[in-house]
Design an enzyme around this catalytic site. Structure first.
Site: not given
Ligand code: NAP
Ligand code: GDP
Length: 319
Positions: A15-17, A19, A141, A169, A171, A192
């Protein structure tokens, strides 16, 4: 497995960037023998061994793309080193051990160029992962991610498992995490800039703007991930990156975002904030030798798409 055998490809962190990028690309492939499962954390907490086993039992995958991780930008990594280390170690340990238990044909896990040694020669290549300590800002990490490479070799030696990894690298793209403090630089600055425009203010960028990064668009990365699943046969990692010549400064990225959003205010660099690693220039030589037709969507266009996605999904996106 031969080309006409059915595959069940389970994507952790689906569900992430990254994925979501893979999901979009997989749909466009329309391959009748592949069925895809995209997991989100509500399907089960991968930090928990039994929950992980339950997921593997339920979907019975033949292949795994392992993306799930605690992920964040420089400032989140500096603040939550313990959580970045412990959560990622637990997730990776559970996923790889289940891949062994459930006889997964192939698992491709995701590392990052953040994990490379801080003091190094450039360009960085795949042989250098363990050559020295990572930058102190993200050592929680980085060490957790490095252990995936150690486990991939160990599982192969001891159990014959075919586990490998890729090293993207930085993303960016649709479905990113647009949190104001914990996100990566592109989604953070998109959010921002949006707020600066709304409130008629200038845009403050953390740090000097001088550090250099290679950015890859999530939809370009998706194609390379599926290529790696299908074609990359080594256990050792492969860098998935744009070329060294495409490295760009944070200041230039901020200008591209301002241009894409038609922001007319001033860009202010807050040099009291951390710059992080100055650069981590990675070589895509190995990738190019195996994938000669490598092309990427130009960053200017892809940033425009990412800004557009954020504005259109402002109410529901992660922020
Ligand atoms: P992301 O957008 O933050 O997505 C993280 C994914 O992991 C989400 O699907 C999340 O599920 C899932 N997840 C997190 N903790 C979990 C848990 N305990 N149990 C189950 N699922 C969990 O991250 P991303 O940017 O797509 O990153 C994907 C991979 O790329 C990661 O391995 C990351 O280290 C690597 N990477 C990212 C970058 C970058 O610039 N973003 C650069 C290099 C490498 P929910 O959304 O449901 O919570
Ligand atoms: P990194 O490549 O792992 O360091 O990840 P980031 O995506 O967090 O990029 C960090 C670089 O962008 C550093 O030089 C920061 O000083 C700079 N930067 C500028 N503004 C921001 C921001 O709003 N968020 C983040 N994460 N970084 C920013």
């Amino acid at each position: 497995m031969t080309k006409d055998q059915k595959r069940v490809i389970m994507v952790t962190g689906g569900s992430g960037l990254v994925g979501k990028g893979i999901e979009t690309y997989a749909k466009s492939l329309n391959r009748p023998n592949d069925s895809w499962v995209f997991l989100r954390s509500s399907d089960g907490d991968l930090k928990d061994k039994e929950a992980t086993r339950t997921i593997f039992k339920k979907y019975n995958p033949t292949h795994v793309i392992h993306l799930a991780a605690r992920v964040g930008g420089l400032f989140s990594n500096m603040k939550y080193k313990v959580e970045f280390f412990r959560e990622n170690i637990a997730i990776n340990d559970n996923v790889l051990e289940c891949c062994r238990e459930f006889n997964i044909v192939k698992c491709v896990s995701c590392l990052s160029t953040c994990i490379f040694p801080d003091k190094t020669t450039y360009p960085i290549d795949e042989t250098m992962v363990h050559n020295g300590p990572p930058h102190p800002s993200n050592e929680g990490y980085a060490y957790a991610k490095r252990m995936i490479d150690v486990l991939n070799r160990a599982y192969n030696e001891e159990y014959g498992c075919k586990f490998t990894s890729v090293i993207p690298t930085n993303i960016y793209g649709p479905h990113d995490n647009y949190h104001l403090h914990d996100s990566h630089v592109i989604p953070g600055l998109i959010h921002k800039t949006y707020l600066a425009m709304k409130n008629n203010q200038d845009l403050t960028i953390m740090g000097s703007g001088k550090p250099l990064r290679q950015f890859i668009y999530s939809l370009d990365l998706a194609k390379l991930f599926v290529w790696a699943l299908d074609n990359y046969e080594e256990l050792s990692p492969i860098i998935l990156s744009v070329g060294e010549e495409d490295e760009i400064s944070i200041a230039d990225v901020a200008h591209l975002i301002a241009e894409a959003m038609d922001f007319k205010g001033k860009l202010i660099f807050d040099t009291s904030k951390a710059d992080g690693q100055f650069k981590k220039t990675a070589s895509n030589h190995k990738l190019k030798s195996l994938y000669p037709d490598l092309t990427f969507i130009p960053i200017k266009d892809a940033i425009k798409e990412s800004c557009k996605w954020f504005i259109e999904n402002y109410d529901t996106c992660r922020k």
